[in-house]
Design an enzyme around this catalytic site. Sequence first.
Site, PDB file in Angstrom:
ATOM      1  N   GLU A   1       0.873  -1.180   0.000  1.00 12.57           N
ATOM      2  CA  GLU A   1       0.000   0.000   0.000  1.00 12.57           C
ATOM      3  C   GLU A   1       0.907   1.226   0.000  1.00 12.57           C
ATOM      4  OE1 GLU A   1      -3.002   0.194   3.171  1.00 12.57           O
ATOM      5  OE2 GLU A   1      -2.781   2.373   3.190  1.00 12.57           O
TER       6      GLU A   1
ATOM      7  N   ARG B   1       0.865  10.226   1.221  1.00 13.29           N
ATOM      8  CA  ARG B   1       1.276  11.255   2.193  1.00 13.29           C
ATOM      9  C   ARG B   1       2.425  12.086   1.673  1.00 13.29           C
ATOM     10  NH1 ARG B   1       0.873   7.332   7.441  1.00 13.29           N
ATOM     11  NH2 ARG B   1      -1.130   6.530   6.762  1.00 13.29           N
TER      12      ARG B   1
ATOM     13  N   LYS C   1     -10.942  -1.114   6.196  1.00 12.63           N
ATOM     14  CA  LYS C   1      -9.685  -0.841   6.901  1.00 12.63           C
ATOM     15  C   LYS C   1     -10.052  -0.441   8.329  1.00 12.63           C
ATOM     16  CE  LYS C   1      -5.732   2.347   6.851  1.00 12.63           C
ATOM     17  NZ  LYS C   1      -4.432   2.278   6.193  1.00 12.63           N
TER      18      LYS C   1
HETATM   19  C1  3PG Z   1      -1.686   3.441   7.881  1.00 11.41           C
HETATM   20  O1  3PG Z   1      -1.893   4.407   7.153  1.00 11.41           O
HETATM   21  O2  3PG Z   1      -2.248   2.372   7.696  1.00 11.41           O
HETATM   22  C2  3PG Z   1      -0.840   3.636   9.086  1.00 11.41           C
HETATM   23  O3  3PG Z   1      -0.205   4.843   9.109  1.00 11.41           O
HETATM   24  C3  3PG Z   1       0.097   2.541   9.358  1.00 11.41           C
HETATM   25  O4  3PG Z   1       0.335   2.644  10.710  1.00 11.41           O
HETATM   26  P1  3PG Z   1       1.733   2.310  11.381  1.00 11.41           P
HETATM   27  O5  3PG Z   1       2.693   3.319  10.861  1.00 11.41           O
HETATM   28  O6  3PG Z   1       1.489   2.425  12.852  1.00 11.41           O
HETATM   29  O7  3PG Z   1       2.100   0.916  10.959  1.00 11.41           O
END
Ligand code: 3PG
Length: 217
Positions: free
Chosen positions: A42, A46, A130
């Site tokens: 994924e 960002r 999700k």
């Molecule tokens: C996401 O967008 O799914 C999260 O930012 C992932 O979270 P993590 O950085 O705590 O793994």
Amino acid sequence: MDARALLEALPCPVIPVVVIDRLDDAVPLSEALLSGGISALEITLRTPEGYAAISAMKSAFPDAVIGAGTVCSSDAYQRSVDAGADFVVSPGASEQLFAAAERHKVPFVPGAVTGSEAIYALEQGYSTLKFFPAETSGGAAAIRALSGPFPQVRFMPTGGITLDNMDRYLNLSSVCAVGGSWLTPADLMAAQRWEDVCELARRTVQRVHEVNSETNK
Ligand code: 3PG
């Protein structure tokens, strides 16, 4: 193919959530993760490099499953599809996003952590959700509780998941995949230590096998 079919067909149900700061990292990073046994990525939007990273990965590895993450508008949905994304993930959901999903037919995984959010997604015909941010929203216990009233929902939890706690999620039959950034630590990314990223992916895949054999999945 809908999101559930796509996620359930993955040989490895762990999806790295990737932030690309340098476009040049996209191909070697995806190569490291895929050679380590990861089946799907994924790529978050960002950073501005997100779309180009998806295109670069799809060009280099056409058979890999590359999704777009942090998709929060219909414009971002459109651009993700144009970039070649195989699936689209959002930390939430909106009328605009559901309309974009209907237009583009690329599998969509909306975000939901409450009963009302689950009902809203179900009303639109989406039952693969999700669950983000997973750990601070009650973790695996919350997903287990939500599966009572919503047995038809499959969850893809992300947020605070690591190699050490992913088993709690993978043990739940309502979880079809887990995701997180632990497979792409900032220090390894900054130093372009792709061998180490590959090794982390291998360890994760190994741990998935252990969890599956412990639970006879
Ligand atoms: C996401 O967008 O799914 C999260 O930012 C992932 O979270 P993590 O950085 O705590 O793994």
